[in-house]
Scaffold this active site. Structure first.
Site, PDB file in Angstrom:
ATOM      1  N   HIS A 112     -77.239 -70.851 -59.458  1.00  0.00           N
ATOM      2  CA  HIS A 112     -76.516 -71.456 -58.329  1.00  0.00           C
ATOM      3  C   HIS A 112     -76.695 -70.608 -57.075  1.00  0.00           C
ATOM      4  O   HIS A 112     -76.484 -69.390 -57.108  1.00  0.00           O
ATOM      5  CB  HIS A 112     -75.035 -71.634 -58.670  1.00  0.00           C
ATOM      6  CG  HIS A 112     -74.814 -72.695 -59.706  1.00  0.00           C
ATOM      7  ND1 HIS A 112     -73.975 -72.547 -60.777  1.00  0.00           N
ATOM      8  CD2 HIS A 112     -75.363 -73.943 -59.815  1.00  0.00           C
ATOM      9  CE1 HIS A 112     -74.008 -73.664 -61.510  1.00  0.00           C
ATOM     10  NE2 HIS A 112     -74.848 -74.512 -60.949  1.00  0.00           N
ATOM     11  N   GLU A 115     -73.960 -68.035 -55.425  1.00  0.00           N
ATOM     12  CA  GLU A 115     -73.334 -67.002 -56.260  1.00  0.00           C
ATOM     13  C   GLU A 115     -74.108 -65.696 -56.119  1.00  0.00           C
ATOM     14  O   GLU A 115     -74.781 -65.228 -57.037  1.00  0.00           O
ATOM     15  CB  GLU A 115     -73.254 -67.516 -57.713  1.00  0.00           C
ATOM     16  CG  GLU A 115     -72.390 -68.781 -57.792  1.00  0.00           C
ATOM     17  CD  GLU A 115     -72.544 -69.596 -59.074  1.00  0.00           C
ATOM     18  OE1 GLU A 115     -73.159 -69.108 -60.034  1.00  0.00           O
ATOM     19  OE2 GLU A 115     -72.044 -70.741 -59.095  1.00  0.00           O
ATOM     20  N   ARG A 170     -75.109 -74.923 -53.405  1.00  0.00           N
ATOM     21  CA  ARG A 170     -75.114 -74.613 -54.848  1.00  0.00           C
ATOM     22  C   ARG A 170     -76.389 -75.077 -55.556  1.00  0.00           C
ATOM     23  O   ARG A 170     -76.911 -74.407 -56.430  1.00  0.00           O
ATOM     24  CB  ARG A 170     -73.891 -75.319 -55.476  1.00  0.00           C
ATOM     25  CG  ARG A 170     -73.867 -75.383 -56.996  1.00  0.00           C
ATOM     26  CD  ARG A 170     -72.567 -76.036 -57.434  1.00  0.00           C
ATOM     27  NE  ARG A 170     -72.558 -76.475 -58.827  1.00  0.00           N
ATOM     28  CZ  ARG A 170     -71.948 -75.813 -59.809  1.00  0.00           C
ATOM     29  NH1 ARG A 170     -71.336 -74.673 -59.574  1.00  0.00           N
ATOM     30  NH2 ARG A 170     -71.948 -76.299 -61.033  1.00  0.00           N
ATOM     31  N   HIS A 240     -73.548 -66.047 -63.563  1.00  0.00           N
ATOM     32  CA  HIS A 240     -72.963 -66.847 -62.481  1.00  0.00           C
ATOM     33  C   HIS A 240     -71.788 -66.076 -61.879  1.00  0.00           C
ATOM     34  O   HIS A 240     -71.463 -64.980 -62.309  1.00  0.00           O
ATOM     35  CB  HIS A 240     -72.453 -68.187 -63.031  1.00  0.00           C
ATOM     36  CG  HIS A 240     -73.538 -69.112 -63.506  1.00  0.00           C
ATOM     37  ND1 HIS A 240     -73.894 -70.233 -62.817  1.00  0.00           N
ATOM     38  CD2 HIS A 240     -74.334 -69.069 -64.597  1.00  0.00           C
ATOM     39  CE1 HIS A 240     -74.869 -70.865 -63.463  1.00  0.00           C
ATOM     40  NE2 HIS A 240     -75.159 -70.174 -64.557  1.00  0.00           N
ATOM     41  N   GLU A 314     -69.481 -65.374 -65.910  1.00  0.00           N
ATOM     42  CA  GLU A 314     -68.925 -65.713 -64.600  1.00  0.00           C
ATOM     43  C   GLU A 314     -68.366 -64.397 -64.077  1.00  0.00           C
ATOM     44  O   GLU A 314     -67.316 -63.936 -64.525  1.00  0.00           O
ATOM     45  CB  GLU A 314     -67.800 -66.744 -64.736  1.00  0.00           C
ATOM     46  CG  GLU A 314     -68.285 -68.170 -64.918  1.00  0.00           C
ATOM     47  CD  GLU A 314     -68.383 -68.928 -63.594  1.00  0.00           C
ATOM     48  OE1 GLU A 314     -69.237 -68.565 -62.758  1.00  0.00           O
ATOM     49  OE2 GLU A 314     -67.605 -69.847 -63.386  1.00  0.00           O
TER      50      GLU A 314
HETATM   51  O1  DDK Z   1     -72.106 -74.317 -64.112  1.00  0.00           O
HETATM   52  C1  DDK Z   1     -70.907 -74.130 -63.969  1.00  0.00           C
HETATM   53  O2  DDK Z   1     -70.176 -74.969 -63.431  1.00  0.00           O
HETATM   54  C2  DDK Z   1     -70.291 -72.834 -64.427  1.00  0.00           C
HETATM   55  C3  DDK Z   1     -70.892 -71.673 -63.747  1.00  0.00           C
HETATM   56 SE1  DDK Z   1     -70.751 -71.768 -61.812  1.00  0.00          SE
HETATM   57  C4  DDK Z   1     -70.470 -72.619 -65.899  1.00  0.00           C
HETATM   58  C5  DDK Z   1     -69.953 -73.741 -66.740  1.00  0.00           C
HETATM   59  C6  DDK Z   1     -69.933 -73.397 -68.219  1.00  0.00           C
HETATM   60  C7  DDK Z   1     -71.252 -73.111 -68.815  1.00  0.00           C
HETATM   61  C8  DDK Z   1     -72.164 -74.293 -68.707  1.00  0.00           C
HETATM   62  N1  DDK Z   1     -72.791 -74.557 -69.934  1.00  0.00           N
HETATM   63 ZN    ZN Z   2     -72.916 -70.910 -61.224  1.00  0.00          ZN
HETATM   64 ZN    ZN Z   3     -69.242 -70.158 -61.351  1.00  0.00          ZN
END
Ligand code: DDK
Ligand code: ZN
Ligand code: ZN
Length: 353
Positions: A112, A115, A170, A240, A314
């Site tokens: 993304h 980030e 994003r 992320h 995250e």
């Molecule tokens: O992609 C997303 O919205 C977040 C990171 Se910004 C992670 C969501 C969970 C893991 C995706 N398989």
């Molecule tokens: Zn992300």
């Molecule tokens: Zn995130």
């Protein structure tokens, strides 16, 4: 936190016709600009690459070239394809050269665009791996027995766009005739329960799943690379921000993964290691139940392909600064995250399958 809801302040979006709200717009923009400038609180060395600054893609690209040529005994690089806008996607392979094939870990950053702490971590990881090989027994043993593939910036076009035009972008930057909206969410574009849950089929949405699985060339390039190296890749780590979570499959369903208890145990160990440095608290759990259901993610896709140890970080923070994490937090964030990644790597190394 309101900073995470900032409009793209770097774009002129208030025309003279909206003069009725001009005053509040102006003050909102001023607050916004201050927040964005607030990230750059580390002392300026304007031109050079720095591990404690948010480097532009151009700086990261020349860093990739120089760090690999200066450490040819431990790094090799491979272009896995180009982005939509034609930028080369380079994977760095860290590890001691070996005559036999070594098991490997794949890690990507910057899926993304906004980030920014994520690519900063991948750069930090490469630097730490090189500088502690030979002195840190764990890193030495890891790079002797395994290879670590690092993709420093996955969504390069988007990342470049956040530096030049819209800090809060994003998605990718792909275009398709018939829609004026640009890009898809790479973390909704993998072929894992694609577009069934927590993803949008609206091309204008920030979680647009794309026109088909792997429609985004960046996703296809990474998926092809992992498929090609499927027999050696034992762990997949994607980085992320923000929320301070350590997630694992699944996000496309509330069903628990076959390896749920082991994945949870390793995540909790990694979170404890991370917390031991500065007390930063992380929550561990499967994506769907811990953050939100989100189909088409890279971690779920890698797991279903057979990569058992599949994790999504995250990173900091929990919303005070959000994506606009100040540069003064790059060092502590990367230091603590190193402990978690090294914990996972050591576990994988001891539990090869
Ligand atoms: O992609 C997303 O919205 C977040 C990171 Se910004 C992670 C969501 C969970 C893991 C995706 N398989
Ligand atoms: Zn992300
Ligand atoms: Zn995130």
């Amino acid at each position: 936190m309101w900073t995470s809801m900032c409009p793209p302040c770097t774009l002129i979006w208030c025309t003279p016709s909206c003069s009725r709200v001009a005053w509040s717009m102006r003050s909102l923009l001023r607050i916004c600009r201050t927040a964005i400038e607030g990230q750059a609180d580390n002392k300026p060395t304007p031109r050079a690459h720095s591990y404690t600054k948010y480097n532009s893609w151009d700086k990261i690209q020349s860093w990739i070239a120089s760090i690999s040529s200066a450490n040819s005994a431990l790094i090799s690089k491979q272009v896995i394809g180009n982005t939509y806008e034609g930028r080369p996607m380079t994977v760095l392979k860290l590890g001691k050269r070996s005559s036999s094939t070594k098991p490997a870990i794949f890690m990507d950053c910057g899926i993304h665009a906004r980030e920014w702490i994520s690519p900063a971590f991948c750069q930090w990881f490469v630097k730490e791996a090189l500088s502690t090989y030979g002195s840190d027994s764990q890193m030495t043993s890891l790079l002797n027995q395994m290879d670590v593939f690092v993709l420093p910036v996955f969504n390069i076009d988007g990342y470049d766009f956040t530096h030049k035009s819209n800090r809060m972008w994003r998605k990718t930057r792909s275009r398709k005739s018939g829609s004026s909206c640009i890009g898809a969410d790479p973390n909704r574009n993998f072929n894992a329960g694609w577009c069934t849950l927590g993803a949008s089929s609206n091309p204008c949405s920030d979680t647009f799943c794309g026109y088909s699985p792997e429609s985004e060339i960046e996703v296809k390039n990474v998926a092809d690379f992992i498929r090609r190296n499927k027999s050696i890749i034992k762990a997949y780590i994607t980085v992320h921000s923000y929320s301070q979570l350590l997630l694992f499959p699944y996000s496309y369903t509330y069903d628990l993964a076959a390896d749920h208890s082991e994945l949870l145990k390793v995540a909790q160990g990694a979170s404890a290691a991370l917390r031991s440095l500065y007390g930063t608290r992380y929550t561990s759990g499967p994506g769907a139940a811990t953050i939100y259901p989100a189909a088409g993610g890279s971690d779920d896709w890698a797991y279903d392909l057979g990569v058992k140890y599949s994790y999504t970080f995250e990173l900091r923070d929990t919303g005070r600064y959000g994506f606009l994490l100040p540069e003064s937090q790059i060092k502590p964030t990367c230091e603590e995250t190193m402990l978690a990644v090294k914990y996972i790597a050591a576990y994988v190394q001891k539990n090869l399958y």
